[in-house]
Design an enzyme around this catalytic site. Sequence first.
Site, PDB file in Angstrom:
ATOM      1  N   ASN A 162      21.094 -51.835  -7.057  1.00 32.81           N
ATOM      2  CA  ASN A 162      21.026 -50.576  -6.342  1.00 32.81           C
ATOM      3  C   ASN A 162      20.407 -50.137  -4.875  1.00 32.81           C
ATOM      4  O   ASN A 162      20.970 -49.769  -4.690  1.00 32.81           O
ATOM      5  CB  ASN A 162      21.366 -49.844  -7.449  1.00 32.81           C
ATOM      6  CG  ASN A 162      20.526 -49.298  -8.269  1.00 32.81           C
ATOM      7  OD1 ASN A 162      19.587 -49.857  -8.401  1.00 32.81           O
ATOM      8  ND2 ASN A 162      20.598 -47.941  -8.136  1.00 32.81           N
ATOM      9  N   CYS A 209      20.454 -43.913 -10.057  1.00 35.34           N
ATOM     10  CA  CYS A 209      19.569 -44.081 -11.325  1.00 35.34           C
ATOM     11  C   CYS A 209      20.004 -42.472 -11.267  1.00 35.34           C
ATOM     12  O   CYS A 209      20.640 -41.598 -12.455  1.00 35.34           O
ATOM     13  CB  CYS A 209      19.106 -44.171 -11.836  1.00 35.34           C
ATOM     14  SG  CYS A 209      17.437 -44.204 -11.093  1.00 35.34           S
ATOM     15  N   GLU A 244      13.586 -48.813 -17.709  1.00 36.81           N
ATOM     16  CA  GLU A 244      13.901 -47.556 -16.860  1.00 36.81           C
ATOM     17  C   GLU A 244      15.150 -48.072 -16.750  1.00 36.81           C
ATOM     18  O   GLU A 244      16.189 -48.604 -15.879  1.00 36.81           O
ATOM     19  CB  GLU A 244      13.249 -47.751 -15.149  1.00 36.81           C
ATOM     20  CG  GLU A 244      12.165 -47.711 -15.174  1.00 36.81           C
ATOM     21  CD  GLU A 244      11.192 -46.937 -15.708  1.00 36.81           C
ATOM     22  OE1 GLU A 244      12.126 -45.458 -15.861  1.00 36.81           O
ATOM     23  OE2 GLU A 244      10.484 -46.272 -15.890  1.00 36.81           O
ATOM     24  N   GLU A 286      27.914 -43.323 -18.509  1.00 39.35           N
ATOM     25  CA  GLU A 286      26.722 -43.284 -17.091  1.00 39.35           C
ATOM     26  C   GLU A 286      28.374 -43.420 -15.886  1.00 39.35           C
ATOM     27  O   GLU A 286      28.040 -44.892 -15.661  1.00 39.35           O
ATOM     28  CB  GLU A 286      25.577 -44.109 -16.391  1.00 39.35           C
ATOM     29  CG  GLU A 286      25.226 -43.584 -15.164  1.00 39.35           C
ATOM     30  CD  GLU A 286      23.959 -44.400 -15.242  1.00 39.35           C
ATOM     31  OE1 GLU A 286      22.858 -43.957 -13.860  1.00 39.35           O
ATOM     32  OE2 GLU A 286      23.777 -44.762 -15.971  1.00 39.35           O
ATOM     33  N   GLY A 318      17.306 -51.340 -14.869  1.00 37.43           N
ATOM     34  CA  GLY A 318      19.364 -51.670 -15.009  1.00 37.43           C
ATOM     35  C   GLY A 318      19.654 -51.090 -15.730  1.00 37.43           C
ATOM     36  O   GLY A 318      19.677 -49.455 -15.931  1.00 37.43           O
TER      37      GLY A 318
END
Length: 464
Positions: A113, A242, A208, A337, A186
């Site tokens: 991303n 994120c 993360e 998410e 990820g």
Amino acid sequence: MIQSHFEKLLGSFNKNPYTSGKERKDGLQRLKANILKNRTAIQEALFKDLGKSQFEADTNEILVVLRELNNAINNLHYWMQNKSVSTDILLFGTSSFIRFEPKSVVALISPWNYPFNLTMSPLIAAYAAGNKIMVKPSEYSPATSLVIKSIIEESFTNEEVICELGDAEFSAELCKLPFSFIFFTGGKSIAKKVLNSASANLTPCVLELGGKSPVIIDDQVNLEKVVKHIAFAKTLNAGQTCIAPDFIAIRENQIDQFILLWNKWIEDTYGSKIIESTIYSKIVNEKHYKRIENFIEGACQEGAVLPNEVSKNSTELKIGPVLLTNISWESKIMEDEIFGPILPLLTYNDEDELILKLQKYQRPLSLYIFSNRKTFIDKIILNTRSGGVTINQCLLNYVESNLPFGGDWHSGTGKYHGKYGFLEFSHQRSISRQGILPSTLELFHPPFTKFKILIKNILFKIYS
């Protein structure tokens, strides 16, 4: 091949397990020069992979990396210095300090991303800490991954950093190698596989991840100021961020005004047809495009209302921002998410009810609070948990490079950015030295004389 590359890096580390500050700075300077030299190539690759505009490529990817580089280059001398600690009164005559040492050979697995930023930022921290590094960028952003590989090969020898290209199966094999440390960015499903593979070698990992980052809007705010911050954060990279706002918690009587202000900001910023805008990103691939479509369809089947028509183009892989109202806190879309341009608007009646609802969710990467009331802000922070918090803005706790960035439990483990990244990639080795005075530890050696027993009893009185 991957095994031989790992062994090459390990052999290099064993020959020189503590590179000097000058060597590390020189490497970072080469990396900086090659990033600047390849700026156009980075911009073009990001547009090809994600439809990012030149401005977004510069600001959200390249500039972030340059800031990290400058921070490391300017402060590395101080970060590397041994840190003295105070001496316990019972150990007078001794001295102790912390030495910051490289972990050894570390692996970096980065996402698609923000492929340049989220590969280079941890790479800078790992290299500044003196490690040898194996980098695996995402196969979902192939153009950017090729540029990353080229820049790494221009900047470092293959005894310092090696960039490997491959798919998910390749990543799984990579994680089976006996790295001293793995830094993964990820999704949760892949993170579990990374942990499972790493466990065979007891390799520690930083994860993360992400989560459902909520936006909490108090009823005593200027909605016009609030909406522009939320809309920017949500439309950035088409919601594939994120720390993007995942859902809104708002009072029922604010929803209509929120929608009006949202629509106005979107049109003022991107024009009447956002999916035709050259500054609005695309969805990364067909798989994720379909996933977002399924989110919208599923929510509507459960009774969600679309206040605006969904704007999309499957050929260009573009989906405009989608607001959803009449959403239940138990809706399926509230389970995972979203990671895309969908923003559910949920309602709450009072603070206590809101806190109870938020506590049922897994801990997100970020929490956004819009309020002018200190008591409201403090109550939310006290009774919730998240990786970070931004008040009366979005994304701020990520952008501030002097703060540690990372998740909490479900949204990740470990921190980085600036000195915090250096510390994460360092082994903090505790070192103590006995001076010329007799050691007080001898008071605890056998035989246990009356004097030693007296000392022991005095200590118990002092510490009881």
